[in-house]
Design an enzyme around this catalytic site. Structure first.
Site, mmCIF file in Angstrom:
data_model
loop_
_atom_site.group_PDB
_atom_site.id
_atom_site.type_symbol
_atom_site.label_atom_id
_atom_site.label_comp_id
_atom_site.label_asym_id
_atom_site.label_seq_id
_atom_site.Cartn_x
_atom_site.Cartn_y
_atom_site.Cartn_z
ATOM 1 N N ASN A 1 1.162 -1.615 0.420
ATOM 2 C CA ASN A 1 0.237 -0.107 -0.003
ATOM 3 C C ASN A 1 0.704 1.232 -0.176
ATOM 4 O O ASN A 1 2.302 1.617 0.829
ATOM 5 C CB ASN A 1 -0.959 0.443 1.021
ATOM 6 C CG ASN A 1 -1.881 -1.647 0.989
ATOM 7 O OD1 ASN A 1 -1.793 -1.737 -0.304
ATOM 8 N ND2 ASN A 1 -2.294 -1.346 2.288
ATOM 9 N N ASP B 1 -0.746 4.383 0.759
ATOM 10 C CA ASP B 1 -1.756 5.610 1.503
ATOM 11 C C ASP B 1 -1.091 5.980 2.785
ATOM 12 O O ASP B 1 -1.378 6.672 3.223
ATOM 13 C CB ASP B 1 -3.228 4.787 1.809
ATOM 14 C CG ASP B 1 -2.813 3.522 2.843
ATOM 15 O OD1 ASP B 1 -2.196 3.495 3.626
ATOM 16 O OD2 ASP B 1 -3.156 2.809 2.160
ATOM 17 N N HIS C 1 6.184 -0.887 -2.545
ATOM 18 C CA HIS C 1 5.142 0.121 -4.154
ATOM 19 C C HIS C 1 5.553 2.029 -3.356
ATOM 20 O O HIS C 1 4.776 2.875 -4.064
ATOM 21 C CB HIS C 1 4.089 0.165 -4.813
ATOM 22 C CG HIS C 1 3.728 -1.600 -4.742
ATOM 23 N ND1 HIS C 1 2.671 -1.999 -4.999
ATOM 24 C CD2 HIS C 1 4.850 -2.194 -4.845
ATOM 25 C CE1 HIS C 1 2.776 -3.506 -4.976
ATOM 26 N NE2 HIS C 1 4.241 -3.737 -5.370
ATOM 27 N N SER D 1 -4.103 -10.530 -2.165
ATOM 28 C CA SER D 1 -4.638 -11.802 -2.840
ATOM 29 C C SER D 1 -3.138 -12.799 -3.161
ATOM 30 O O SER D 1 -3.381 -13.462 -3.924
ATOM 31 C CB SER D 1 -5.134 -11.510 -4.802
ATOM 32 O OG SER D 1 -4.593 -10.453 -4.964
ATOM 33 N N GLU E 1 -11.793 -13.691 0.893
ATOM 34 C CA GLU E 1 -11.903 -14.785 0.429
ATOM 35 C C GLU E 1 -10.713 -15.544 0.522
ATOM 36 O O GLU E 1 -10.157 -15.021 0.515
ATOM 37 C CB GLU E 1 -12.845 -14.157 -0.874
ATOM 38 C CG GLU E 1 -13.437 -13.202 -0.623
ATOM 39 C CD GLU E 1 -15.531 -14.352 -0.592
ATOM 40 O OE1 GLU E 1 -15.422 -15.023 -0.708
ATOM 41 O OE2 GLU E 1 -16.033 -12.895 -0.156
#
Ligand code: ZN
Length: 265
Positions: free
Chosen positions: A103, A105, A120, A191, A217
């Site tokens: 992330n 942010d 990143h 993911s 999930e």
């Protein structure tokens, strides 16, 4: 995840010293950060993939900066969630604890995490295109678009790894070393398909670490993870943390093992 499995994991975590958490967009989304992908990513008529590139910046730096300015404005009021808070607190619980995040942010730092690798980059930092110097710019909206380096007058660019660019090899090396050397790797809100971050759980497993996945999930990682906790990080991590504090009497680095560094406990 049944209670016996949780109990055995808590027992294991009570005795380990080197722990790493790899986080991705999911933990930010829980705080309300848009993913800037798919429909979320549309700004004017542009898609993220057409703006977050060196080519787009070379063509129209002002346009790219306007888009980042918009994103920064959306992120500015967002705060860390209880999942971020637990990860920040785990720097005190475990002797060696690091967060590796995809992330940009800045929410981990906002939550108090200090031992942090941002694979990143960070949307609150800008880099001089001439000198490579990096500075934090927290003002939003930006006072000038595109912003210029106050030292040399060259264009600043977002300190972000764009599509088509390589990750900082230094950051990547440290991420692999941390993963390969840890005893437990948490994979949270990602993911686990985007390379090279996707290789970190494999590196951890090869090094003998337990891989613990926390995602809404199942993902491609799930069959390979030692434990899978379905659910939001903001619920799963506080629950695990509470169980861990109950197990260790709330103490820091509660296993009582000598850490070999002469730190007082
Ligand atoms: Zn400069």
């Amino acid at each position: 995840m049944d209670d016996r499995e949780t109990a055995s994991l808590v027992e294991f975590l009570a005795g380990v010293r080197r722990v790493v958490a790899l986080t991705g967009a999911g933990i930010s989304a829980e705080s309300g950060v848009p993913t800037f992908r798919g429909k979320d990513g549309l700004w004017r008529q542009y898609r993220a993939e057409s703006l977050a590139t060196p080519e787009a910046f070379a063509r129209d730096p002002a346009l790219v900066w306007e888009w980042y300015d918009w994103r920064r404005g959306l992120i500015a009021p967002v705060g860390p969630n209880p999942g971020h808070a637990v990860l920040a607190a785990w720097e005190d619980r475990f002797e060696d604890f690091a967060v590796i995040t995809q992330n940009v942010d800045g929410l981990h730092r906002k939550a108090g995490t200090k031992n942090l690798l941002e694979l990143h980059g960070n949307i609150w930092r800008a880099r001089c295109t001439r000198e490579g110097t990096v500075r934090e710019i927290l003002t939003t909206p930006l006072p000038e678009v595109p912003p210029l380096c106050p030292d040399c007058g060259a264009l600043l660019r977002p300190d972000i790894v764009w599509f088509g660019e390589s990750l900082d090899p230094d950051v990547l090396d440290r991420a692999f070393a941390l993963s390969a050397g840890c005893e437990a790797l948490f994979v949270i809100g990602t993911s686990s398909v985007v390379q090279p971050a996707a290789s970190l759980p494999a590196a951890a497993a090869r090094g003998g670490a337990k891989v613990i996945e926390v995602n809404l999930e199942p993902t491609p990682l799930t069959p390979h993870a030692d434990h899978f906790f379905p659910g939001p990080a903001g619920q799963v991590l506080p629950l695990l943390d509470r169980r861990l504090r109950e197990r260790t009497g709330g103490g820091r680095r509660g296993s009582g093992q000598s850490n070999g560094k002469g730190r007082s406990s």
